[in-house]
Scaffold this active site. Structure first.
Site, mmCIF file in Angstrom:
data_model
loop_
_atom_site.group_PDB
_atom_site.id
_atom_site.type_symbol
_atom_site.label_atom_id
_atom_site.label_comp_id
_atom_site.label_asym_id
_atom_site.label_seq_id
_atom_site.Cartn_x
_atom_site.Cartn_y
_atom_site.Cartn_z
ATOM 1 N N GLU A 236 -87.264 99.775 93.243
ATOM 2 C CA GLU A 236 -88.699 99.962 93.092
ATOM 3 C C GLU A 236 -89.393 98.998 94.062
ATOM 4 O O GLU A 236 -89.071 97.811 94.085
ATOM 5 C CB GLU A 236 -89.165 99.683 91.654
ATOM 6 N N GLU B 131 -83.828 98.247 83.210
ATOM 7 C CA GLU B 131 -84.446 97.134 82.493
ATOM 8 C C GLU B 131 -83.927 96.992 81.061
ATOM 9 O O GLU B 131 -84.686 96.957 80.097
ATOM 10 C CB GLU B 131 -85.972 97.303 82.510
#
Length: 794
Positions: free
Chosen positions: A504, A437
């Site tokens: 994820e 991220e």
């Protein structure tokens, strides 16, 4: 004491001072012993909430005793901070990227006095710190030894010029530094020395670095081995490869220009995989006259490639059944005792997990050694995350960190190189992840180029690539987070050219994992589906005075409440008694899947398994207790007929699967499409009617209904004359919200259903034989709902 240059803290181009070069992590021995002097244990400790110059005169400070390794905030729990995305200083002060406010930057001062043993001999002595957060200045006997922001891997310094018989080691540890700007992870913002601290004695002749590259050749039957070594001085290197009592080669070669290389082809090698983690001992002994040093490393042989969009391991499709795992202990913070590490991997192995993503930083070195031995595919992830910065940039890539900013290139590359050099020889690693991220940019591309220049075999991963087409050529795997199954299937079908991973998925917060089977169906259906990593393994609560703390419990602002508690286990590593999350993972990840319906059982096997890996048992349960167990003879058939044997009372059948490889057990319940009781045996129930109430009953049971009024519908159930229903049963179109619902605004989007669940009333009631039919008006919107109760004995 030498001076302490505080300007380093706000300069991302200063990775360290006097830091020694990164190298492989390998064990070495002198006379059969590792020459390591541990400094773990009791230290003096002082904490200041910000920098003041008086801290330089550390001898005047009121130290207390603490144990190292540990997170510093365990000593000052009022300073705990948890945020998911936000930097801890947001909304409090305006800082430019890389800057810290020294007046509000907590400082931990550690002091260790020790007597250096006479028998601990070496040409050179190195201080090794295996993990800390986020910056340290090191002094020995008043001399500046070095500075480091190399967080989760070894930071080594030369102590040789300053070491005396009696010594005083002082470490100034800062909670925030420039490195914090790319350490913006969904985790506690901690500090301290959370991994081992030691002094390593380096002998006259020493293996400084070993680079081992192995592969499978000749249809995966033989092994190819390449070894490149660096030594402190030229000597003779004796190199051998063994497994058990068998020696595959044992050769002596002279080093040249302080280096050596060896390339071998080895016949009849057993491949390494998570299912069959075959390892070999590589031993390198350096000799120069009477001087001798022996190094050892467990290695494995595997082959990975991408063929027509499918990830292949040793010639078979690779299926990642993984979890994301933070290093966390509810009593110690970042410090993870070895017993917990061993517990984690043993538990995951027994529950059919075959892969771990080190979210989002390199783990303890011992983790990789265990993963090699026990069999786990590991995604090793760089300690780079700047989630808040990316979010604030709102698409302006010039604001990303490390982005394309040349000032952040050195730090980003150091995060990659220090991880790679330490971990490169672990066969368990299948992928290098560039971080998490942090958006795109030239520095991310340089990280990929670095790994590809060092390692042609392993795959490159970076999930933000899916939002930045410029990065497509720099990754091997297409990665998503929480892409819903219906969208994932469309992508798998329309983009078959690259392996697809959910790095994820199945956010395991609270009551969750409800659509796991939808993902597993896709992973098993599409050749380009690589699998995924559940988020995540364990809740991250921290115990303070006997109570579990989350974000906001320590007056930490900003914070993200309990969003760090999204594991399949509680923070104390226990399974929720009423939750099936761990059991769900076990069943969904089972390499043998069984659909047991009526008298038919259908079987499917994942790659790298055969029917010989399993034992199957049919279990008959009567009233919830096992009445009979029968071994099922299965030899790989896709379908078996399993005849029904009638038993009295409540009878349930299931198949228990025992996996011989990892000792896991999974139960598959029978799905019944019909009742085993014949129609001739069904007994009609008695209908009893009155003005307001009616019931359907037999000699043991009674179901009582109210026809109208505020209390209407099913209002009572009697068993043997005892009422068991605590309140009336009404149509409910809403349910209590879960933690995940809060995150996706479920409560807001579906709040109307709460109202119509509370306000509804029957306007028509019918009884037809064994059926009771209630028609309800719901919500005052002209809508109706019909509830049918159909009662049978049996």
């Amino acid at each position: 004491m030498d001076s302490l240059n505080l300007s380093y803290l706000s300069n991302p181009e200063v990775i360290g001072k006097k830091l020694l070069e990164e190298h492989s992590s390998h064990h070495f021995f002198i006379d059969g012993k590792e020459p390591i002097f541990s400094l773990n244990g009791e230290w003096d400790f002082y904490r200041s909430e910000g920098w003041v110059d008086e801290l330089l005169d550390y001898k005047t400070l009121a130290f207390k005793k603490v144990i190292v390794p540990n997170s510093a905030e365990m000593e000052t729990p009022e300073d705990l901070i948890y945020t998911n995305i936000d930097y801890p200083w947001e909304g409090k002060e305006k800082l430019n990227p890389g800057e810290v406010n020294l007046l509000r930057d907590p400082v931990n001062i550690y002091r260790k006095k020790f007597v250096f043993p006479k028998e601990f001999k070496g040409k050179e002595y190195r201080l090794r710190l295996e993990g800390f957060e986020t910056a340290i200045y090191v002094f020995l006997n008043g001399h500046f030894v070095g500075y480091s922001t190399r967080l989760y891997v070894d930071s080594e310094f030369d102590l040789t010029p300053y070491l005396e018989k009696e010594n005083e080691l002082v470490i100034y540890n800062f909670r925030f530094s420039s490195s914090s700007w790319i350490l913006d992870q969904d985790f506690w913002k901690l500090s301290g020395l959370f991994r081992s601290v030691s002094i390593v004695a380096i002998p006259e002749i020493h293996l400084e670095d070993i680079d081992i590259k192995s592969d499978l050749i000749h249809s995966f039957k033989d092994g190819a081995l390449s070894i490149e070594g660096k030594v402190s001085q030229d000597c003779l290197a004796q190199i051998s490869l063994c497994k058990g009592d068998k020696t595959y080669f044992n050769e002596e070669i002279p080093t040249k220009n302080s280096s050596f290389s060896l390339h071998k082809e080895i016949k009849n090698i057993l491949p390494w995989s998570a299912e069959h983690p075959h390892l070999y001992w590589l031993t390198i002994t350096l000799k120069n006259g009477e001087q001798e040093e022996t190094s050892s490393q467990e290695i494995g042989f595997s082959h990975q490639e991408i063929i027509h969009g499918s990830a292949m391991w040793n010639g078979k499709p690779l299926f990642i059944k993984g979890v994301n795992r933070h290093e966390i202990n509810d009593m110690h913070g970042r410090y993870l005792p070895y017993a917990d590490l061993l517990f984690d991997l043993e538990l995951l192995k027994k529950n059919n997990v075959n892969a771990i993503r080190t979210s989002h930083y390199p783990n303890d070195k011992r983790f990789y050694e265990l993963a090699n031995r026990m069999g786990f595919y590991v995604m090793d992830e760089c300690c780079i995350e700047s989630h808040s910065r990316v979010q604030q940039a709102n698409g302006d890539k010039s604001q990303y960190l490390p982005g394309s900013n040349p000032k952040w290139e050195k730090m980003a590359l150091d995060r990659a190189s220090s991880m790679y050099e330490r971990d490169k020889n672990n066969v368990c690693i299948f992928s290098w992840s560039l971080g998490n991220e942090s958006g795109g940019g030239e520095n991310i591309k340089k990280l990929s180029n670095y790994f590809q220049s060092k390692d042609k075999k392993r795959w490159i991963h970076y999930e933000p690539e899916q939002a930045d087409p410029e990065l497509s050529a720099y990754v091997s795997i297409k990665s998503f987070m929480y892409l819903p199954p219906e969208k994932l299937e469309i992508y798998l079908r329309e983009h078959p050219d690259k392996p697809v991973l959910e790095c994820e998925y199945e956010h395991a917060m609270g009551n969750s994992l409800g659509n796991f089977d939808e993902y597993m169906r896709l992973f098993r259906k599409y050749p380009n589906a690589l699998g995924g990593f559940v988020w995540d393994y364990i809740d991250q609560g921290i115990v303070v005075n006997g109570k579990l703390r989350y974000g906001g419990d320590s007056n930490d602002v900003p914070n993200d409440l309990n969003f760090n508690c999204n594991g399949i286990l509680f923070s104390d590593r226990k399974e929720a008694k009423r939750s099936s999350k761990l059991r769900t993972v076990n069943a969904m990840y089972s390499p043998l899947q069984i659909l047991f319906e009526n008298d038919e059982a259908f079987f499917s096997l994942d790659p790298n398994h055969t029917y010989k890996d399993f034992s199957l048992f049919l279990e008959d349960l009567v009233n919830g207790k096992k009445a009979k167990e029968t071994k099922i003879i299965w030899k790989g058939e896709e379908k078996l007929i399993i005849p029904y044997e009638k038993m009295p009372n409540e009878h349930i059948r299931r198949i228990r699967v025992k996996n011989k490889l990892n000792l896991s057990e999974v139960v598959f319940d029978e799905k019944r499409a019909f009742s085993y009781q014949s129609k001739e045996e069904e007994k009609a129930m008695q209908f009893v009617d009155s003005y307001r109430y009616f019931s359907l009953k037999d000699e043991d049971f009674a179901f009582i209904f109210s026809k109208f009024g505020l209390i209407s519908g099913l209002v009572g159930i009697e068993i043997n004359g005892k009422e068991i229903l605590s309140s009336q049963v009404r149509p409910t179109f809403y349910r209590p919200i879960s933690d995940n619902d809060r995150g996706n605004l479920f409560a807001l989007r579906s709040s109307i259903y709460m109202g119509i669940s509370k306000w509804n009333a029957p306007f028509q009631v019918k009884q037809n034989g064994q059926k009771a039919i209630f028609a309800y008006m719901v919500g005052g919107l002209g809508a109706t709902a019909e509830v049918i109760y159909e009662l049978k004995e049996g």
